[in-house]
Design a protein around this motif. Structure first.
Motif, PDB file in Angstrom:
ATOM      1  N   VAL A  44      -6.523  31.040 -99.984  1.00  0.00           N
ATOM      2  CA  VAL A  44      -5.150  30.557-100.091  1.00  0.00           C
ATOM      3  C   VAL A  44      -4.936  30.015-101.498  1.00  0.00           C
ATOM      4  O   VAL A  44      -5.750  29.233-101.993  1.00  0.00           O
ATOM      5  CB  VAL A  44      -4.884  29.444 -99.056  1.00  0.00           C
ATOM      6  CG1 VAL A  44      -3.467  28.911 -99.190  1.00  0.00           C
ATOM      7  CG2 VAL A  44      -5.138  29.967 -97.654  1.00  0.00           C
ATOM      8  N   PRO A  45      -3.877  30.415-102.162  1.00  0.00           N
ATOM      9  CA  PRO A  45      -3.643  29.894-103.512  1.00  0.00           C
ATOM     10  C   PRO A  45      -3.409  28.403-103.491  1.00  0.00           C
ATOM     11  O   PRO A  45      -2.742  27.871-102.613  1.00  0.00           O
ATOM     12  CB  PRO A  45      -2.371  30.634-103.952  1.00  0.00           C
ATOM     13  CG  PRO A  45      -1.688  31.004-102.677  1.00  0.00           C
ATOM     14  CD  PRO A  45      -2.794  31.288-101.699  1.00  0.00           C
ATOM     15  N   VAL A  73      -9.160  26.022 -98.964  1.00  0.00           N
ATOM     16  CA  VAL A  73      -8.540  27.102 -99.728  1.00  0.00           C
ATOM     17  C   VAL A  73      -8.738  28.439 -99.030  1.00  0.00           C
ATOM     18  O   VAL A  73      -8.409  29.472 -99.586  1.00  0.00           O
ATOM     19  CB  VAL A  73      -9.133  27.175-101.152  1.00  0.00           C
ATOM     20  CG1 VAL A  73      -8.804  25.923-101.919  1.00  0.00           C
ATOM     21  CG2 VAL A  73     -10.643  27.402-101.112  1.00  0.00           C
ATOM     22  N   LEU A  74      -9.283  28.410 -97.833  1.00  0.00           N
ATOM     23  CA  LEU A  74      -9.585  29.661 -97.143  1.00  0.00           C
ATOM     24  C   LEU A  74      -8.943  29.741 -95.774  1.00  0.00           C
ATOM     25  O   LEU A  74      -8.789  28.734 -95.091  1.00  0.00           O
ATOM     26  CB  LEU A  74     -11.098  29.805 -96.936  1.00  0.00           C
ATOM     27  CG  LEU A  74     -11.969  30.075 -98.147  1.00  0.00           C
ATOM     28  CD1 LEU A  74     -13.410  30.162 -97.721  1.00  0.00           C
ATOM     29  CD2 LEU A  74     -11.546  31.347 -98.834  1.00  0.00           C
ATOM     30  N   VAL A  75      -8.565  30.958 -95.414  1.00  0.00           N
ATOM     31  CA  VAL A  75      -8.219  31.272 -94.030  1.00  0.00           C
ATOM     32  C   VAL A  75      -9.254  32.294 -93.575  1.00  0.00           C
ATOM     33  O   VAL A  75      -9.417  33.342 -94.213  1.00  0.00           O
ATOM     34  CB  VAL A  75      -6.802  31.871 -93.924  1.00  0.00           C
ATOM     35  CG1 VAL A  75      -6.485  32.202 -92.469  1.00  0.00           C
ATOM     36  CG2 VAL A  75      -5.760  30.909 -94.482  1.00  0.00           C
ATOM     37  N   VAL A  76     -10.007  31.986 -92.531  1.00  0.00           N
ATOM     38  CA  VAL A  76     -11.045  32.882 -92.019  1.00  0.00           C
ATOM     39  C   VAL A  76     -10.725  33.192 -90.564  1.00  0.00           C
ATOM     40  O   VAL A  76     -10.517  32.282 -89.764  1.00  0.00           O
ATOM     41  CB  VAL A  76     -12.450  32.255 -92.120  1.00  0.00           C
ATOM     42  CG1 VAL A  76     -13.514  33.236 -91.625  1.00  0.00           C
ATOM     43  CG2 VAL A  76     -12.746  31.829 -93.549  1.00  0.00           C
ATOM     44  N   ARG A  77     -10.692  34.469 -90.231  1.00  0.00           N
ATOM     45  CA  ARG A  77     -10.414  34.883 -88.857  1.00  0.00           C
ATOM     46  C   ARG A  77     -11.373  36.008 -88.461  1.00  0.00           C
ATOM     47  O   ARG A  77     -11.772  36.814 -89.286  1.00  0.00           O
ATOM     48  CB  ARG A  77      -8.974  35.403 -88.718  1.00  0.00           C
ATOM     49  CG  ARG A  77      -7.897  34.347 -88.928  1.00  0.00           C
ATOM     50  CD  ARG A  77      -7.867  33.355 -87.770  1.00  0.00           C
ATOM     51  NE  ARG A  77      -6.761  32.417 -87.897  1.00  0.00           N
ATOM     52  CZ  ARG A  77      -6.802  31.290 -88.598  1.00  0.00           C
ATOM     53  NH1 ARG A  77      -7.921  30.972 -89.239  1.00  0.00           N
ATOM     54  NH2 ARG A  77      -5.746  30.501 -88.664  1.00  0.00           N
ATOM     55  N   GLY A  78     -11.725  36.037 -87.161  1.00  0.00           N
ATOM     56  CA  GLY A  78     -12.459  37.175 -86.623  1.00  0.00           C
ATOM     57  C   GLY A  78     -13.959  37.066 -86.643  1.00  0.00           C
ATOM     58  O   GLY A  78     -14.658  38.085 -86.590  1.00  0.00           O
ATOM     59  N   SER A  95     -19.350  27.559 -94.420  1.00  0.00           N
ATOM     60  CA  SER A  95     -19.250  26.897 -95.713  1.00  0.00           C
ATOM     61  C   SER A  95     -18.058  27.444 -96.492  1.00  0.00           C
ATOM     62  O   SER A  95     -18.154  28.466 -97.175  1.00  0.00           O
ATOM     63  CB  SER A  95     -20.539  27.100 -96.528  1.00  0.00           C
ATOM     64  OG  SER A  95     -20.397  26.568 -97.820  1.00  0.00           O
ATOM     65  N   ALA A  96     -16.933  26.754 -96.386  1.00  0.00           N
ATOM     66  CA  ALA A  96     -15.718  27.213 -97.064  1.00  0.00           C
ATOM     67  C   ALA A  96     -15.907  27.230 -98.573  1.00  0.00           C
ATOM     68  O   ALA A  96     -15.466  28.153 -99.260  1.00  0.00           O
ATOM     69  CB  ALA A  96     -14.540  26.311 -96.688  1.00  0.00           C
ATOM     70  N   GLY A 110      -4.997  34.538-105.709  1.00  0.00           N
ATOM     71  CA  GLY A 110      -5.875  34.452-104.556  1.00  0.00           C
ATOM     72  C   GLY A 110      -6.679  35.726-104.392  1.00  0.00           C
ATOM     73  O   GLY A 110      -6.536  36.673-105.166  1.00  0.00           O
ATOM     74  N   VAL A 111      -7.536  35.720-103.380  1.00  0.00           N
ATOM     75  CA  VAL A 111      -8.382  36.878-103.091  1.00  0.00           C
ATOM     76  C   VAL A 111      -8.388  37.103-101.587  1.00  0.00           C
ATOM     77  O   VAL A 111      -8.446  36.149-100.809  1.00  0.00           O
ATOM     78  CB  VAL A 111      -9.826  36.653-103.589  1.00  0.00           C
ATOM     79  CG1 VAL A 111     -10.705  37.850-103.255  1.00  0.00           C
ATOM     80  CG2 VAL A 111      -9.848  36.393-105.087  1.00  0.00           C
TER      81      VAL A 111
END
Length: 354
Positions: free
Chosen positions: A132-133, A237-242, A267-268, A316-317
């Motif tokens: 996330v930016p 700063v991260l969105v993690v799914r799945g 570990s974000a 972002g990435v």
């Protein structure tokens, strides 16, 4: 260790190598000579195929997990396949629509990104991740409000109307005049700037003795800047799914690797470091197994692509994390399309900044 190049392989070795990699990616299982002979893709006897498989194994491109089992690609082999053999196709219309639906879901930026990440995870059978930016609003004011002899409330106001508060401890009881002086000083230098821009300028001014602040006010300014800088650094700063997609049937035979991967995904900060390596790339990057230190123990792969705003700046990435048998040819264009879609949509009026 580096393996042979494609030009160093014979045509039949190249064909057999491609079939082994594609079969392994499709099933997650080693591919044997009888399977290759029966596929119709190789016009050789099982014995001849076994001879070629041994050559590829000796070259470091394939490995045999068990003496009597078939072969599977090594990390070196997968890298050769990805760089020289794999044929990438465009995402299907259904896949593009699913990604776009997630991003067009409305609401906050975070909600839209979460929906797009979930779609990417579902289609790739891996864990979808989006960095996330860090939002850097232009600021209007930073002021200190006294609460107790040694405590104050720092109030930050942005141009978009957002207000955030932080409690700070004072080094000693301070009179209201000191709080007011520090507030006025900060507001004059913050206005119209992002916090990052202002912090650098203010600290240089104080360090150079150009601030005209007394020692108490300078200390308060430094404390105020520190609490906001610390807060920004600690924001997720991260969105993690799945992550659950990683627990498929083939994973049950390698539960320790999956456990290690799930631990790594907790570990974000470390994952952000992995994705950061793709920020300067012009296109989608692929990290296979030990090519990235974080996922070297679990032997996992990362496919990541930077996404840019309408001015071309990387903000972002987006990527997919999963086992090395990810379907690279299918996932790479998905990730690339998601990055392009993010670049088109981010910052448009459809996203709420609340």
């Amino acid at each position: 260790m580096t393996g042979p190049t494609l030009t160093e392989l014979s045509n039949r070795a190249r064909d057999i190598f491609r079939l082994v990699v594609e079969g392994y990616i499709a099933s997650g299982l080693p591919v044997g000579s009888r399977t290759l002979a029966g596929s119709g893709g190789v016009n050789l006897s099982p014995a001849s195929i076994r001879s070629v498989l041994q050559e590829l194994q000796d070259a470091g491109l394939l490995a045999a997990p068990h003496t009597s089992a078939g072969r599977m690609p090594t990390e070196i082999g997968l890298r050769l396949f990805v760089d020289g053999i794999m044929q990438v196709a465009e995402p299907s219309a259904a896949e593009r629509a699913q990604i776009e639906r997630g991003l067009a879901s409305g609401g906050t930026i975070e909600a839209a990104l979460a929906a797009a990440t979930s779609a990417l995870s579902e289609m790739s059978a891996g864990a979808g991740v989006i960095m996330v930016p860090r939002r850097e609003p232009r600021l209007v004011q930073l002021s200190f409000v006294p609460l107790a002899p040694a405590r104050a409330l720092a109030v930050l106001v942005a141009e978009d109307g957002a207000i955030e508060n932080r409690l700070i401890d004072l080094p000693a009881p301070m009179p209201p005049s000191v709080l007011e002086e520090a507030s006025n000083y900060l507001t004059a230098r913050l206005a119209g700037r992002t916090l990052a821009e202002a912090v650098s300028a203010i600290r240089a001014e104080i360090a150079g003795g150009r601030s005209a602040l007394d020692a108490a006010s300078a200390e308060l300014v430094q404390r105020g800047l520190a609490v906001w800088s610390m807060d920004a650094a600690q924001r997720p700063v991260l969105v993690v799914r799945g992550q659950a997609n990683l627990l498929d049937d083939t994973a049950l035979g390698d539960i320790e690797r999956v456990r290690q991967l799930l631990d790594e995904l907790e570990s974000a900060e470390a994952i952000a470091g992995v994705l950061d390596a793709a920020r300067e790339a012009e296109a989608t990057r692929i990290f296979i197994g030990s090519e990235n230190r974080l996922f070297s123990l679990s032997g996992s792969s990362v496919i990541a692509s930077p996404w840019r705003d309408n001015e071309g700046r990387v903000v972002g990435v987006v990527g997919v994390i999963g086992p090395t048998r990810l379907n690279y040819a299918r996932v790479v264009p998905m990730v690339d399309f998601t990055a392009q879609s993010l670049g088109k949509l981010i910052g448009q009026d459809g996203f709420s900044r609340k």
